[in-house]
Design an enzyme around this catalytic site. Structure first.
Site, short mmCIF file in Angstrom:
data_model
loop_
_atom_site.label_atom_id
_atom_site.label_comp_id
_atom_site.label_asym_id
_atom_site.label_seq_id
_atom_site.Cartn_x
_atom_site.Cartn_y
_atom_site.Cartn_z
N GLN A 170 -5.01 -1.70 9.75
CA GLN A 170 -4.71 -2.94 9.04
C GLN A 170 -5.22 -4.14 9.84
O GLN A 170 -4.81 -4.36 10.97
CB GLN A 170 -3.20 -3.04 8.79
CG GLN A 170 -2.77 -4.27 8.02
CD GLN A 170 -3.26 -4.26 6.56
OE1 GLN A 170 -3.25 -3.24 5.89
NE2 GLN A 170 -3.71 -5.42 6.09
N ASP B 36 -11.13 2.81 4.34
CA ASP B 36 -11.46 1.39 4.18
C ASP B 36 -12.98 1.19 4.09
O ASP B 36 -13.44 0.07 3.86
CB ASP B 36 -10.92 0.60 5.38
CG ASP B 36 -10.03 -0.55 4.95
OD1 ASP B 36 -9.90 -0.75 3.73
OD2 ASP B 36 -9.49 -1.24 5.82
N LYS C 109 0.85 -1.20 0.00
CA LYS C 109 0.00 0.00 0.00
C LYS C 109 0.88 1.25 0.00
O LYS C 109 0.61 2.22 -0.72
CB LYS C 109 -0.93 -0.01 1.22
CG LYS C 109 -2.05 -1.03 1.07
CD LYS C 109 -2.79 -1.28 2.37
CE LYS C 109 -3.79 -2.42 2.17
NZ LYS C 109 -4.42 -2.89 3.43
#
Ligand code: NAP
Length: 302
Positions: free
Chosen positions: A97, A120, A53
């Site tokens: 994460q 997200d 990422k």
């Protein structure tokens, strides 16, 4: 032989478009888009994803940073770093994460992220907006799949779709997005009876069960469109060989029957990252008061 829905290629196109858009609007905005990744613990797969990422951010001009907590970090410590990022004007997007160590409450951490920075798309406000069909930050994996299907010119209206898996991360938002595209959606999960029969009815299969090789050739109808979300490391069979990756679909057997299929690797994974970049740039634009909201990716499905 199925046509491959090439996530790598499409992600490259998204990156080019985002890079151009950022470069064009940087002077007006006064600062580049910023993404913060909160990582907790030492899960090796998470380490790889976080690195990928960060590299992708670098390619398009997003400034990324990683806040890495030890596996022993307390809920309060992680909450505090999320609060700091919420208040940081140079940070447009925050990503926790997953997975996180079992002693931490993921729901509370995700709830603590400012919905405007929730790149997200997992905050209840953004999930609610998705459900109501309102604009908002969308979950990256299903949004990436919608983009892949659009790019493959898959007509979704009226199609019989089966989504295997009902997680908040993938299956649930996927089902909603497909319904909003007028597909007729069936959701399957670990308690579904006769999954093979359900699969054979489907014209579109999205498989997000986290079970390697779950879907086999005799489960699918010829001409089916197959989206394989699963990602699993296959250890080398002998010394000197490298580990490989596989999905939830038995690719070698299903591919000859399908009309379209996503490869693993190179299908859904790169598009998940592309949509994270897209969400970060979208959040940046919103926070700049709409000053730079003129151009963005014309490829998007929503
Ligand atoms: P998850 O939270 O573990 O959810 C798995 C879902 O699959 C659950 O709803 C579960 O049912 C269902 N399931 C499990 N075994 C099943 C079976 N035998 N038959 C039918 N349904 C079954 O996983 P997730 O986060 O959604 O991720 C799924 C997979 O996608 C994993 O391999 C993950 O690594 C991968 N993934 C890939 C990407 C990418 O970018 N490529 C992104 C995210 C996730 P219950 O609800 O009944 O337990």
């Amino acid at each position: 032989m199925a046509k491959h829905l090439d996530g790598r290629l499409l992600a490259t196109r998204y990156e080019a478009s985002l890079r151009a858009s950022i470069a064009q609007h940087l002077a007006t905005a006064g600062y580049p888009p910023g993404l913060a990744v909160v990582r907790i613990g030492e899960d090796p797969a998470s380490g790889v994803y976080v690195r990928k990422k960060a590299q992708a951010c670098g390619r398009v001009g997003i400034r990324s940073r990683i806040t890495h907590h030890p596996a022993t970090a307390s809920q309060q410590e992680v909450l505090e770093s999320i609060r700091q990022l919420n208040a940081d004007p140079s940070c447009d997007g925050i990503l926790v994460q997953l997975p996180i160590p079992a002693h931490l409450d993921a729901r509370q951490l995700l709830l603590a992220v400012d919905p405007a920075k929730d790149v997200d798309g997992l905050h209840p406000l953004n999930l609610g907006r998705l459900m109501r069909g309102e604009p908002g930050l969308r979950s990256c994996t299903p949004a990436g799949i919608m983009a892949l299907l659009a790019q493959g010119c898959i007509a979704l209206e009226g199609i019989r779709a089966l989504v295997i898996g009902r997680s908040i991360l993938v299956g649930q938002p996927m089902g909603i997005m497909l319904q909003q595209a007028n597909a007729t959606v069936t959701m399957a999960h670990s308690r579904t009876r006769d999954l093979a029969h359900q699969c054979r009815q489907a014209e579109l299969l999205v498989v997000a069960a986290g079970k390697p090789g779950l879907v086999r050739a005799d489960w699918v109808r010829p001409g089916v469109v197959v989206v394989d979300v699963g990602i699993h490391r296959v250890p080398p069979r002998q010394q000197g060989e490298r580990a490989t990756l596989c999905g939830d679909v038995y690719f070698a057997a299903v591919e000859p029957l399908a009309s379209h299929i996503t490869p693993v690797p190179g299908g859904v994974g790169p598009m998940t990252v592309a949509m994270l970049l897209w969400n970060t740039v979208q959040a940046w634009q919103q926070r700049c008061g709409g000053v730079v909201r003129t151009v963005l990716v014309p490829l998007l499905p929503h």
